[in-house]
Design an enzyme around this catalytic site. Sequence first.
Site, PDB file in Angstrom:
ATOM      1  N   SER A 219      -8.596  39.512  -4.267  1.00 31.18           N
ATOM      2  CA  SER A 219      -7.646  40.465  -4.847  1.00 31.18           C
ATOM      3  C   SER A 219      -8.048  40.748  -6.285  1.00 31.18           C
ATOM      4  CB  SER A 219      -6.223  39.924  -4.751  1.00 31.18           C
ATOM      5  OG  SER A 219      -6.055  38.806  -5.573  1.00 31.18           O
TER       6      SER A 219
ATOM      7  N   GLY B  43      -6.082  42.521  -8.686  1.00 34.84           N
ATOM      8  CA  GLY B  43      -4.952  43.000  -9.476  1.00 34.84           C
ATOM      9  C   GLY B  43      -4.749  44.491  -9.327  1.00 34.84           C
TER      10      GLY B  43
ATOM     11  N   GLY C  58      -6.767  46.643  -6.863  1.00 34.75           N
ATOM     12  CA  GLY C  58      -6.677  46.552  -5.407  1.00 34.75           C
ATOM     13  C   GLY C  58      -7.239  45.268  -4.847  1.00 34.75           C
TER      14      GLY C  58
ATOM     15  N   GLY D 258       0.236  37.846  -5.233  1.00 38.42           N
ATOM     16  CA  GLY D 258      -0.742  37.119  -4.426  1.00 38.42           C
ATOM     17  C   GLY D 258      -0.076  36.382  -3.273  1.00 38.42           C
ATOM     18  N   ASP D 259       1.130  35.871  -3.514  1.00 45.21           N
ATOM     19  CA  ASP D 259       1.834  35.133  -2.459  1.00 45.21           C
ATOM     20  C   ASP D 259       2.279  36.079  -1.342  1.00 45.21           C
ATOM     21  OD1 ASP D 259       1.500  32.985  -4.163  1.00 45.21           O
ATOM     22  OD2 ASP D 259       3.487  33.192  -5.047  1.00 45.21           O
TER      23      ASP D 259
HETATM   24  N1  LIG Z   1      -0.663  46.134 -11.627  1.00 43.04           N
HETATM   25  C1  LIG Z   1      -0.760  46.281 -10.305  1.00 43.04           C
HETATM   26  N2  LIG Z   1      -0.614  47.510  -9.735  1.00 43.04           N
HETATM   27  C2  LIG Z   1      -0.692  47.677  -8.398  1.00 43.04           C
HETATM   28  N3  LIG Z   1      -0.912  46.666  -7.528  1.00 43.04           N
HETATM   29  C3  LIG Z   1      -1.083  45.438  -8.025  1.00 43.04           C
HETATM   30  C4  LIG Z   1      -1.012  45.171  -9.447  1.00 43.04           C
HETATM   31  N4  LIG Z   1      -1.193  43.852  -9.624  1.00 43.04           N
HETATM   32  C5  LIG Z   1      -1.360  43.305  -8.387  1.00 43.04           C
HETATM   33  N5  LIG Z   1      -1.296  44.255  -7.433  1.00 43.04           N
HETATM   34  C6  LIG Z   1      -1.441  44.064  -5.979  1.00 43.04           C
HETATM   35  O1  LIG Z   1      -1.244  42.698  -5.681  1.00 43.04           O
HETATM   36  C7  LIG Z   1      -2.447  42.118  -5.158  1.00 43.04           C
HETATM   37  C8  LIG Z   1      -2.592  40.695  -5.665  1.00 43.04           C
HETATM   38  O2  LIG Z   1      -2.618  40.716  -7.072  1.00 43.04           O
HETATM   39  P1  LIG Z   1      -3.554  39.774  -7.949  1.00 43.04           P
HETATM   40  O3  LIG Z   1      -4.979  40.096  -7.661  1.00 43.04           O
HETATM   41  O4  LIG Z   1      -3.079  39.884  -9.346  1.00 43.04           O
HETATM   42  O5  LIG Z   1      -3.237  38.364  -7.295  1.00 43.04           O
HETATM   43  P2  LIG Z   1      -3.076  36.933  -7.922  1.00 43.04           P
HETATM   44  O6  LIG Z   1      -3.868  36.822  -9.180  1.00 43.04           O
HETATM   45  O7  LIG Z   1      -3.354  35.972  -6.849  1.00 43.04           O
HETATM   46  O8  LIG Z   1      -1.530  36.908  -8.253  1.00 43.04           O
HETATM   47  P3  LIG Z   1      -0.490  35.685  -8.268  1.00 43.04           P
HETATM   48  O9  LIG Z   1      -0.013  35.635  -9.683  1.00 43.04           O
HETATM   49  O10 LIG Z   1       0.598  36.090  -7.333  1.00 43.04           O
HETATM   50  O11 LIG Z   1      -1.202  34.450  -7.836  1.00 43.04           O
HETATM   51  C9  LIG Z   1      -3.555  43.059  -5.587  1.00 43.04           C
HETATM   52  O12 LIG Z   1      -4.666  42.988  -4.725  1.00 43.04           O
HETATM   53  C10 LIG Z   1      -2.852  44.413  -5.521  1.00 43.04           C
HETATM   54  O13 LIG Z   1      -2.801  44.867  -4.186  1.00 43.04           O
HETATM   55 MG   LIG Z   2      -2.836  33.930  -6.859  1.00 38.38          MG
END
Ligand SMILES: Nc1ncnc2c1ncn2[C@@H]1O[C@H](COP(=O)(O)OP(=O)(O)OP(=O)(O)O)[C@@H](O)[C@H]1O
Ligand SMILES: [Mg+2]
Length: 310
Positions: A221, A223, A226, A252-253
Amino acid sequence: MITTVTLAPALDKTIRISNFSSGKVNRVEAVQFDAGGKGINVSKNLNAWGVAARACGILGGANGAKIKALLEKDQIVHDFVYTDDDTRINIKITDPVNRATTDINESAAAVSDEVLKAVFDRVASRLGQGNVVVLAGRVPGGVSPRIYADWIAALKRLGAHVFLDAEGELLSQGAKEKPALIKANKKEFEDMLGYKVADEKEMIFAARNAVRQGIKTLVVSLGEQGAMFFNEQEAYRAPALKVPVNSTVGAGDAMMAAMCFGTAKGLSFMDTCKFAMAASAAAIMQTGTQAVSKDMVENLLDEVRLEAIK
Ligand SMILES: Nc1ncnc2c1ncn2[C@@H]1O[C@H](COP(=O)(O)OP(=O)(O)OP(=O)(O)O)[C@@H](O)[C@H]1O
Ligand SMILES: [Mg+2]
């Protein structure tokens, strides 16, 4: 049945204070308690989407009892091991005026090997062939960073499919045991590889390599950029949906929960990935880590664009 494991849960206490300032007396406008922790968040979402999931892990003291009560209020199936040491409290101070959140996180109480073994036995006790076990989040201080690696190996021997969401050594060691699925953000993916990727091309190359070596599904992922999804046959890239961002905590969850949902419902890989994009977008539209409603996810599905990675 899906089992989620949270070894270091937290009682999330969200306090609303307009114009919060340190070193001054602040008046609290509202307080909210939520059961927190990555595995618990996955369970909350699955429960809201009508998929049976059992939340396991460690709860302790009065804070643990409060988490248990919150889970029961939401009718979330749980099977935790209880200790005397209080489950930590994570305080989030939200300031609606300055649109800022201040996090004050306690560290989780140390746990003994006996307690960890009791959790493992609880997880293993009701596992059927092909059941999914989600190992997610940090572990209490002092616990070996090999714990997820050891549990993946043991759970695989019992016929389970392990889905892993972790960082640092927990992830890099865990990945060596080839869990069925890894969900990593870019930084975590680099923890897993042991090096920084220069560009998207390198990331795709490394991801395909990881899948070839036995991790059946890999979600990277990115952020607001995408995500990318890989399995043995298919690979997709999806831009993030353009939605109003209220809190990215729990995105992410929601994505991990969606991967479990797709598995439980027998969705195609493509439909599972679409569901994951919609679910994570729905999660960031919300302020906390409460479950994302299925309606919200379904309303966003049409906006998801998946592009095959060549
Ligand atoms: N600012 C944003 N705008 C649109 N979609 C987002 C944004 N941030 C996260 N997402 C969506 O959420 C998904 C997961 O986000 P991210 O990659 O930040 O995960 P993470 O770092 O594991 O988060 P977590 O804090 O939940 O562990 C992304 O792949 C995207 O689809
Ligand atoms: Mg995460």
